[in-house]
Write an enzyme that holds these catalytic residues in place. Structure first.
Site, PDB file in Angstrom:
ATOM      1  N   LYS A   1       0.832  -1.214   0.000  1.00 12.64           N
ATOM      2  CA  LYS A   1       0.000   0.000   0.000  1.00 12.64           C
ATOM      3  C   LYS A   1       0.865   1.262   0.000  1.00 12.64           C
ATOM      4  CE  LYS A   1      -2.033  -0.861   3.984  1.00 12.64           C
ATOM      5  NZ  LYS A   1      -1.460  -2.153   4.399  1.00 12.64           N
TER       6      LYS A   1
ATOM      7  N   ARG B   1      -7.982   1.150  10.709  1.00  9.41           N
ATOM      8  CA  ARG B   1      -7.601  -0.239  10.938  1.00  9.41           C
ATOM      9  C   ARG B   1      -8.596  -0.961  11.835  1.00  9.41           C
ATOM     10  NH1 ARG B   1      -1.752   0.694   9.949  1.00  9.41           N
ATOM     11  NH2 ARG B   1      -0.592  -1.246   9.960  1.00  9.41           N
TER      12      ARG B   1
END
Ligand code: AMP
Length: 189
Positions: free
Chosen positions: A13, A88
């Site tokens: 990412k 997250r």
């Protein structure tokens, strides 16, 4: 437009976001990088966060939400923000939704690769929290706590999946197309 980059540690990412942001003048916000800067500066926040990071645990939600919310508030409508490593948890995802102007979250890009590929990449990276045990723990924290966000964004019609087990430039090309496509939709809205 806010683009959320989802996917396990080691999926690439950060590399992808950095490339895309550099080429297009987009903003790359990596919460892991922000935390590592705090650790390096020896700040109180850094010292506290480092305990969680070195174990492969998540830093508490309220710390992370505070860190990101301030940056969301300073965004201009024409900015493209690539959020790397945040949210997250579901708590973080809901806080992000609450802090973002309506309709500004345009895309959640989900990078995928097999666990064996992730582990090899993480071991090759050599960061302080990239030891074998900590990697295994980070992957299990990811599966339990972060993976449910895939369903969360899918339900909102924002999810797009990219196979990240391919050469960097192929992944980048899919990444760019998907972001441009989402930008087109938000401009029409
Ligand atoms: P990363 O660079 O994204 O792999 O993040 C490195 C470490 O920073 C993670 O293993 C966590 O300990 C912490 N961290 C980064 N982003 C978050 C977040 N959104 N929530 C909780 N902890 C985070």
């Amino acid at each position: 437009m806010i683009t959320i980059l989802l996917g396990a540690p080691g999926v690439g990412k950060g590399t992808q976001a950095q490339l895309a942001a550099g080429a297009h003048g987009w903003i790359h916000l990596s919460t892991g990088e922000l935390l590592r800067e705090e650790v390096a500066a020896g700040s109180e926040l850094g010292t506290q966060a480092n305990e969680f990071m070195s174990r492969g645990d998540l830093v508490p939600d309220e710390v992370m939400v505070g860190m990101v919310a301030a940056r969301i508030e300073s965004l201009s409508p024409e900015d493209v923000l690539l959020l790397d490593g945040f949210p997250r948890t579901l708590v973080q995802a809901k806080a992000l939704e609450a802090a973002s102007p309506s309709g500004s979250i345009g895309l959640a890009l989900y990078f995928t690769a097999a666990d064996s590929v992730l582990t090899q990449r993480l071991l090759g990276r050599g960061r302080k929290d990239d030891t074998e045990n900590v990697i295994q723990h980070r992957l299990s924290v990811y599966r339990e706590t972060t993976q449910p966000l895939v369903a969360f964004y899918s339900e909102r019609g924002l999810l797009s999946e990219v196979n990240a087990d391919r050469p960097v430039e192929d992944v980048q090309s899919d990444f760019l197309n998907t972001v441009q496509n989402a930008l087109g939709k938000t401009n029409l809205a």
